[in-house]
Structures are given as structure tokens and as C-alpha cells.
Design a protein around this motif. Structure first.
Motif, PDB file in Angstrom:
ATOM      1  N   UNK A  63       4.653  19.193  -3.189  1.00 48.39           N
ATOM      2  CA  UNK A  63       3.753  19.672  -2.141  1.00 48.39           C
ATOM      3  C   UNK A  63       3.454  18.576  -1.123  1.00 48.39           C
ATOM      4  N   UNK A  64       3.724  17.337  -1.474  1.00 48.64           N
ATOM      5  CA  UNK A  64       3.455  16.208  -0.589  1.00 48.64           C
ATOM      6  C   UNK A  64       4.756  15.544  -0.128  1.00 48.64           C
ATOM      7  N   UNK A  65       5.866  16.254  -0.289  1.00 48.22           N
ATOM      8  CA  UNK A  65       7.194  15.784   0.145  1.00 48.22           C
ATOM      9  C   UNK A  65       7.502  14.399  -0.393  1.00 48.22           C
ATOM     10  N   UNK A  66       7.281  14.218  -1.697  1.00 50.92           N
ATOM     11  CA  UNK A  66       7.484  12.902  -2.280  1.00 50.92           C
ATOM     12  C   UNK A  66       8.933  12.440  -2.132  1.00 50.92           C
ATOM     13  N   UNK A  67       9.888  13.365  -2.297  1.00 44.51           N
ATOM     14  CA  UNK A  67      11.298  12.965  -2.180  1.00 44.51           C
ATOM     15  C   UNK A  67      11.613  12.486  -0.774  1.00 44.51           C
ATOM     16  N   UNK A  68      11.142  13.204   0.245  1.00 49.62           N
ATOM     17  CA  UNK A  68      11.383  12.800   1.617  1.00 49.62           C
ATOM     18  C   UNK A  68      10.729  11.476   1.958  1.00 49.62           C
ATOM     19  N   UNK A  69       9.516  11.271   1.477  1.00 49.78           N
ATOM     20  CA  UNK A  69       8.819  10.015   1.751  1.00 49.78           C
ATOM     21  C   UNK A  69       9.523   8.835   1.098  1.00 49.78           C
ATOM     22  N   UNK A  99       0.818  -1.202   0.000  1.00 47.85           N
ATOM     23  CA  UNK A  99       0.000   0.000   0.000  1.00 47.85           C
ATOM     24  C   UNK A  99       0.859   1.263   0.000  1.00 47.85           C
ATOM     25  N   UNK A 100       1.984   1.213   0.714  1.00 45.44           N
ATOM     26  CA  UNK A 100       2.874   2.381   0.734  1.00 45.44           C
ATOM     27  C   UNK A 100       3.440   2.639  -0.659  1.00 45.44           C
ATOM     28  N   UNK A 101       3.790   1.571  -1.360  1.00 42.84           N
ATOM     29  CA  UNK A 101       4.298   1.757  -2.733  1.00 42.84           C
ATOM     30  C   UNK A 101       3.207   2.362  -3.625  1.00 42.84           C
ATOM     31  N   UNK A 102       1.955   1.887  -3.460  1.00 45.80           N
ATOM     32  CA  UNK A 102       0.856   2.458  -4.240  1.00 45.80           C
ATOM     33  C   UNK A 102       0.700   3.956  -3.952  1.00 45.80           C
ATOM     34  N   UNK A 103       0.814   4.312  -2.680  1.00 39.77           N
ATOM     35  CA  UNK A 103       0.654   5.716  -2.304  1.00 39.77           C
ATOM     36  C   UNK A 103       1.770   6.564  -2.895  1.00 39.77           C
ATOM     37  N   UNK A 104       2.994   6.096  -2.827  1.00 38.38           N
ATOM     38  CA  UNK A 104       4.109   6.853  -3.398  1.00 38.38           C
ATOM     39  C   UNK A 104       3.950   6.994  -4.900  1.00 38.38           C
ATOM     40  N   UNK A 105       3.482   5.934  -5.544  1.00 44.35           N
ATOM     41  CA  UNK A 105       3.255   5.999  -6.988  1.00 44.35           C
ATOM     42  C   UNK A 105       2.163   7.020  -7.309  1.00 44.35           C
ATOM     43  N   UNK A 106       1.099   7.049  -6.496  1.00 42.46           N
ATOM     44  CA  UNK A 106       0.013   8.004  -6.722  1.00 42.46           C
ATOM     45  C   UNK A 106       0.498   9.437  -6.538  1.00 42.46           C
ATOM     46  N   UNK A 107       1.330   9.664  -5.543  1.00 38.45           N
ATOM     47  CA  UNK A 107       1.840  11.013  -5.309  1.00 38.45           C
ATOM     48  C   UNK A 107       2.797  11.443  -6.416  1.00 38.45           C
ATOM     49  N   UNK A 108       3.584  10.496  -6.931  1.00 36.79           N
ATOM     50  CA  UNK A 108       4.464  10.833  -8.062  1.00 36.79           C
ATOM     51  C   UNK A 108       3.640  11.210  -9.292  1.00 36.79           C
ATOM     52  N   UNK A 109       2.420  10.632  -9.395  1.00 43.10           N
ATOM     53  CA  UNK A 109       1.564  10.904 -10.551  1.00 43.10           C
ATOM     54  C   UNK A 109       0.674  12.134 -10.341  1.00 43.10           C
ATOM     55  N   UNK A 110       0.911  12.898  -9.287  1.00 42.92           N
ATOM     56  CA  UNK A 110       0.101  14.101  -9.032  1.00 42.92           C
ATOM     57  C   UNK A 110       0.068  15.048 -10.221  1.00 42.92           C
ATOM     58  N   UNK A 111       1.144  15.170 -11.031  1.00 38.54           N
ATOM     59  CA  UNK A 111       1.075  16.078 -12.189  1.00 38.54           C
ATOM     60  C   UNK A 111      -0.032  15.744 -13.180  1.00 38.54           C
ATOM     61  N   UNK A 112      -0.507  14.509 -13.210  1.00 42.06           N
ATOM     62  CA  UNK A 112      -1.619  14.198 -14.118  1.00 42.06           C
ATOM     63  C   UNK A 112      -2.890  14.939 -13.724  1.00 42.06           C
ATOM     64  N   UNK A 113      -2.924  15.420 -12.481  1.00 48.22           N
ATOM     65  CA  UNK A 113      -4.041  16.233 -12.004  1.00 48.22           C
ATOM     66  C   UNK A 113      -3.654  17.709 -11.922  1.00 48.22           C
ATOM     67  N   UNK A 114      -2.510  18.066 -12.477  1.00 50.45           N
ATOM     68  CA  UNK A 114      -2.066  19.450 -12.401  1.00 50.45           C
ATOM     69  C   UNK A 114      -1.536  19.827 -11.032  1.00 50.45           C
ATOM     70  N   UNK A 115      -1.194  18.859 -10.209  1.00 52.56           N
ATOM     71  CA  UNK A 115      -0.669  19.099  -8.869  1.00 52.56           C
ATOM     72  C   UNK A 115       0.814  18.768  -8.818  1.00 52.56           C
ATOM     73  N   UNK A 116       1.498  19.266  -7.793  1.00 58.14           N
ATOM     74  CA  UNK A 116       2.951  19.154  -7.691  1.00 58.14           C
ATOM     75  C   UNK A 116       3.320  18.130  -6.621  1.00 58.14           C
ATOM     76  N   UNK A 117       4.043  17.055  -6.979  1.00 64.37           N
ATOM     77  CA  UNK A 117       4.435  16.058  -5.981  1.00 64.37           C
ATOM     78  C   UNK A 117       5.242  16.642  -4.833  1.00 64.37           C
TER      79      UNK A 117
END
Length: 534
Positions: A87-93, A67-85
Motif C-alpha cells: 500500500x506504500x509502494x515499498x518495492x518502487x521506493x 533516515x531513508x533506510x529507516x523509513x524503508x525498513x519501517x514500511x517493510x515492517x508494516x505487517x507487524x501492524x496488520x498493514x500491507x507494505x
């Protein structure tokens, strides 16, 4: 431009909780409370969401590795919604993910939950505060609680995509704009250097079959953007061919320009806009669509102010049904921009009086009357007292009474009346409504921000037929008769119809064409700054 929100609210009532904190409508702007305060009041702040997600607050883990991998993948894909990864500290996570089984496991768990809750909140309610005034939300629980959806997905071992799909606006347009966003990102990557096409020489006349310097780059640009087929080649790339003329018209149609088929200054300027800017426009449209609360199933009227277009459609009808579409005239950008809000159309007035707003009376009519004592008579206007009685007085007395506010001005019904033959009323504090017009020639202009704020519609008879469609006594002949010169007649709708006054400089139609409009009210830069700041 296409049907903004066409069939948009087709998938049910998903009311928006955030608007609990929105202030009432105010003239020519949408007021909203501070975003953080609004979300706290609506129970969408980080503390409240985490508390609902973790329950008693005792340290415990909710995420397994998959589930954690799914969440990280979803956050990396935030640009598909016009959002910036970021903003969710994707690199730190991602850095902490490898250490989640050690001493920092609980901290990683809550950090990942915080990021996903923020992401789901942004998908449903927007990243920034709305610049459109929304109707107040009825008291009660959140119709979409990010904590509830995330908890259910984790406990039931469901793919996180289900929670993300539930959060994203259930609007067909949203998905189409997502597709356009990816297309323009790909184009921007393929052509990062975007040189402006050369202007044609002043006075140069294009003739079919003849060459003109600079058309080579125009041709290349149109092929890249998909307006010209790649196989439409000619011996001389600078030749002005029939295929090129058609492609230019297609490009002009997509950009709200006069469809001349010739690359004039406005067309060349639109061709010169960097693709990175088009990407940002599409990202902003996704954010604006996240603000729109779902409306009840049934008939809806949507006006995209930036595109000068109106669409009317029934969300319960066959999705293949073409909406009613027409050009509109909106508020002047410099002086009286049309406010953005969601109103409720409640009645029509055939052969209406124009009750002149006091601001217009003081700012325009008083100076004209001071210069020309016969102005009111020439414009077929009359003075009315507070009790509704017509007052007759000489010009000097009329000036004094108007300045004092003891009388008001109205224009009598008829072909001369600026409202035309019908007014579509949606009572609101700003006195904004839709109406026909006696100046029909203005619909031929490419730029149509020409009104005092109200919306002038190109096809009033068709719009009247749409809003009165459920009243059998109001069919075509009856509407035509009511719109003919005659007495004032008020017709109430059997039920109110939502009217969404929206603003988007980019969209995608049902044929997949990406459409752009000029940012007449200069709202895009403000929203881009807000997206970066929050």
C-alpha cells in the motif's frame, strides 16, 4: 476474551481528528462519510500533509540516506501492524532509493514522504473508515498531525521509531495483539496444510483412559497451538487422557465455546479453522483498535459484542488491578444487532419500567394481543398516553390505539420485568442501554445474541457498585435494598462514564492467551474487503 481496551486509555488524551467528518448515530449502524472526504476535511489527505511537511512547497530534500533506510525498513515492517507494505509502494521506493542522488532525487524524496505520511496516518486513524460511531471531535488543530511528527523526527535527526510509536495506539491491548499476530504468522508458516480433525462417530462416548479414533490429530493440533504441553505424551496418541481433556477445555475457553473438555462438533470446527484466517482476524482487531479515540482518564466500561463480554475498569488505577468482568447478552444477529458506538452512562434506574419501543410493540405485542385479549394483563403491561397517564380500555380498542400510535406500552417494575432490577442508562438516539434481566438462565448459553439490541448484564449488582463507587451513600447494602422489589428510583452518576460498544473476533488477554470469537454479525469479511479496496 480479555479486557478489550483494559487500561487502554491509560496514557492520556489523544483525541482523534478524523471523526470530525463522521455523521451522527443512526439506528443499528455507524454512519461515516467517504473516507477520502473525511480525511480531506480533517486535513489528513496527501495534499494537505505534504504541504504542511514541505512548507512553502519549493523543491527541497528532507531525507538523508540513513533516515531513508529507516523509513524503508519501517514500511517493510508494516505487517507487524496488520498493514500491507504494498500500500506504500515499498518495492518502487526500494528500486528508486539507489537513484535518489540523481535527477530523480526530489521525486524520490516526496514519494518517500508521501508513503510515510500515509503510514503514520493509518497507524493513528485507521486504514479504513470506522464501522463504530464515534463522538464528534471538538474544533481545533489535529491532536496528532503526521506531518508535524515526521518533520520533527527529520529535522532533529531522531529515530523514525519515535514517530511511529507516537502514531500507533497507546493501548496495551494493541501491543499484545501484535505479539499474537506474529505468533500466529509463525504457526501458519509452520503448518500451512491444516487438515480438519475427523468427527467422532455419532453416539460415540469418550471415556478417560480410553482411545477414540481422531484424537491423535486433536492432540497434535492442541500441542501446536500451545493448549497442551508437548511432554504430555501417552502410549496411545488416540487416548482420551485427563491432560487432553484439560487442554480441550483451555482451547474451548479461548474460543468462547462451552467448556466440556470433549471435542464436540463446534470444538472440532474451531480446530479446523485455517491459521491464515486467524492471522486475518488479528489484523482486523489492530485496525479496529486504531479507530477507538482515547477517553478521559477514569472509569470505563467496554463491551465486546462479538465475545459477549463486559469489562469495567479504572484507567487511573493500579495496572495490576483486575477489571470487573461478566458475561452479557447482545442483540440478535439476524434481526436486531447491537449497534457499535461510544456512549456516556449518566444514571441508573432501580426497579425500572420497561418502556416498550414502538417497533417491538407493533411487531410483537400487537400480534399477541390480537390472538389473546388478556396478553397485556398476563405480562403486567399497561397502556400509557403521551402525557404519562395510564389508560384502561378493552383489547380491541387497545389494538387500534397502539396501531395509531396514540398510546404506548410499558411493563411495570418487578421480578417479571424484562429489564430486571436495574437499568444503566446512556441516552442515545437508538435507545440502547445496559440492564439486568429476569431470564438469568440465558447466560449459560454459548451463543448469546438474544436481545432486541440492548445489553443484558450478568452481574448487575457488581456493575452498579462500580459506577456508584464514588458515592459513599451507595455501598453494597444500599444497592441491594434499591434492587429489591419496590418503587422506581433514579440515581444520577456524579460524572458520566464512557461505555464502548466494540466488536473484535480476536484479542489477547493479559496472560498472553490469544482469544477468538465467532463473527456473529458477519463484520469481518466486510472489513477485509474494505482493507483490500482502500
Amino acid at each position: 476474551m480479555i479486557v478489550i481496551l483494559a487500561a487502554a486509555l491509560r496514557q492520556g488524551m489523544l483525541a482523534i481528528g478524523l471523526v470530525v467528518a463522521l455523521a451522527a448515530l443512526a439506528p443499528f449502524q455507524a454512519l461515516a462519510a467517504d473516507l477520502a472526504s473525511a480525511r480531506a476535511m480533517a486535513g489528513l489527505d496527501t495534499h494537505s500533509l505534504l504541504q504542511r511537511l514541505y512548507g512553502d512547497g519549493q523543491p527541497r530534500r528532507l531525507w538523508n540516506d540513513d533516515q531513508a533506510r529507516q523509513a524503508l525498513s519501517a514500511l517493510r515492517a508494516a505487517p507487524t501492524h496488520g498493514l500491507d507494505p504494498d500500500d506504500y509502494d515499498i518495492a518502487g521506493l526500494e528500486t528508486r532509493f539507489g537513484d535518489q542522488h540523481g535527477a530523480g532525487a526530489d521525486g524520490f524524496d516526496r514519494a518517500l514522504s508521501t508513503a510515510m505520511l500515509a503510514f503514520l496516518t493509518h497507524l493513528r486513524y485507521g486504514r479504513t473508515q470506522p464501522d463504530i460511531a464515534l463522538p464528534p471531535q471538538e474544533p481545533g488543530p489535529l491532536p496528532f498531525d503526521p506531518a508535524d511528527y515526521l518533520r520533527a523526527a527529520l529535522q532533529q535527526q531522531q529515530p523514525l521509531e519515535l514517530a511511529i510509536d507516537a502514531a500507533a495506539p497507546p493501548i496495551p491491548l494493541y501491543r499484545r495483539v501484535q505479539a499474537s499476530l506474529q505468533q500466529y504468522r509463525d504457526l501458519a508458516a509452520a503448518a500451512p496444510a491444516w487438515r480438519a480433525p475427523a468427527q467422532l462417530r455419532p453416539g460415540a462416548e469418550l471415556r478417560l483412559g480410553k482411545a477414540a479414533p481422531g484424537l491423535r490429530l486433536v492432540r497434535q493440533r492442541l500441542i501446536l497451538l500451545g493448549d497442551l504441553e508437548p511432554q504430555a505424551s501417552v502410549a496411545d496418541p488416540d487416548q482420551y487422557s485427563p491432560q487432553l481433556a484439560r487442554a480441550i477445555r483451555a482451547f474451548q475457553s479461548r474460543h468462547g465455546l462451552a467448556e466440556t473438555g470433549k471435542p464436540g462438533p463446534q470444538t472440532l470446527a474451531a480446530l479446523a479453522v485455517p491459521l491464515s484466517h486467524r492471522v486475518r482476524q488479528l489484523e482486523l482487531t489492530l485496525e479496529r483498535l486504531r479507530w477507538i479515540p482515547p477517553l478521559r482518564p477514569g472509569r470505563v466500561i467496554v463491551v465486546n459484542v462479538a465475545a459477549y463480554r463486559l469489562w469495567a475498569f479504572d484507567t487511573t488505577a493500579d495496572s495490576s488491578a483486575e477489571p470487573l468482568e461478566m458475561r452479557v447478552i447482545v442483540g440478535n444477529a439476524a434481526r436486531t444487532p447491537t449497534p457499535l458506538f461510544i456512549g456516556q452512562m449518566r444514571y441508573l434506574e432501580f426497579n425500572p419500567y420497561w418502556n416498550v419501543p414502538r417497533s417491538i410493540a407493533l411487531g410483537e405485542i400487537v400480534p399477541r394481543l390480537a390472538r389473546n385479549s388478556g396478553y397485556l394483563k398476563q405480562q403486567r403491561m399497561e397502556l400509557v398516553s403521551p402525557d404519562g397517564k395510564v389508560q384502561r380500555m378493552p383489547a380491541h380498542a387497545a389494538l387500534a390505539e397502539l396501531r395509531a400510535g396514540t398510546v404506548r406500552v410499558r411493563q411495570t417494575p418487578g421480578a417479571h420485568n424484562v429489564l430486571g432490577a436495574v437499568k444503566f442508562a446512556m441516552p442515545n438516539p437508538m435507545n440502547i442501554y445496559l440492564h439486568s434481566t429476569s431470564a438469568k438462565e440465558l447466560f449459560g448459553k454459548a451463543r448469546r445474541d438474544l436481545s432486541h439490541g440492548c445489553i443484558r448484564v450478568e452481574r448487575p449488582e457488581a456493575l452498579a457498585a462500580f459506577v456508584l463507587a464514588d458515592q459513599p451513600q451507595w455501598q453494597g447494602p444500599a444497592i441491594a435494598a434499591a434492587m429489591a422489589p419496590g418503587p422506581v428510583r433514579t440515581v444520577r452518576l456524579s460524572e458520566s462514564i464512557p461505555v464502548v460498544l466494540f466488536y473484535a473476533t480476536a484479542a489477547t488477554d493479559r496472560q498472553g492467551r490469544t482469544l477468538f470469537a465467532e463473527d456473529i454479525y458477519q463484520r469481518d469479511n466486510k472489513l477485509m474487503r474494505a482493507m483490500r479496496a482502500n
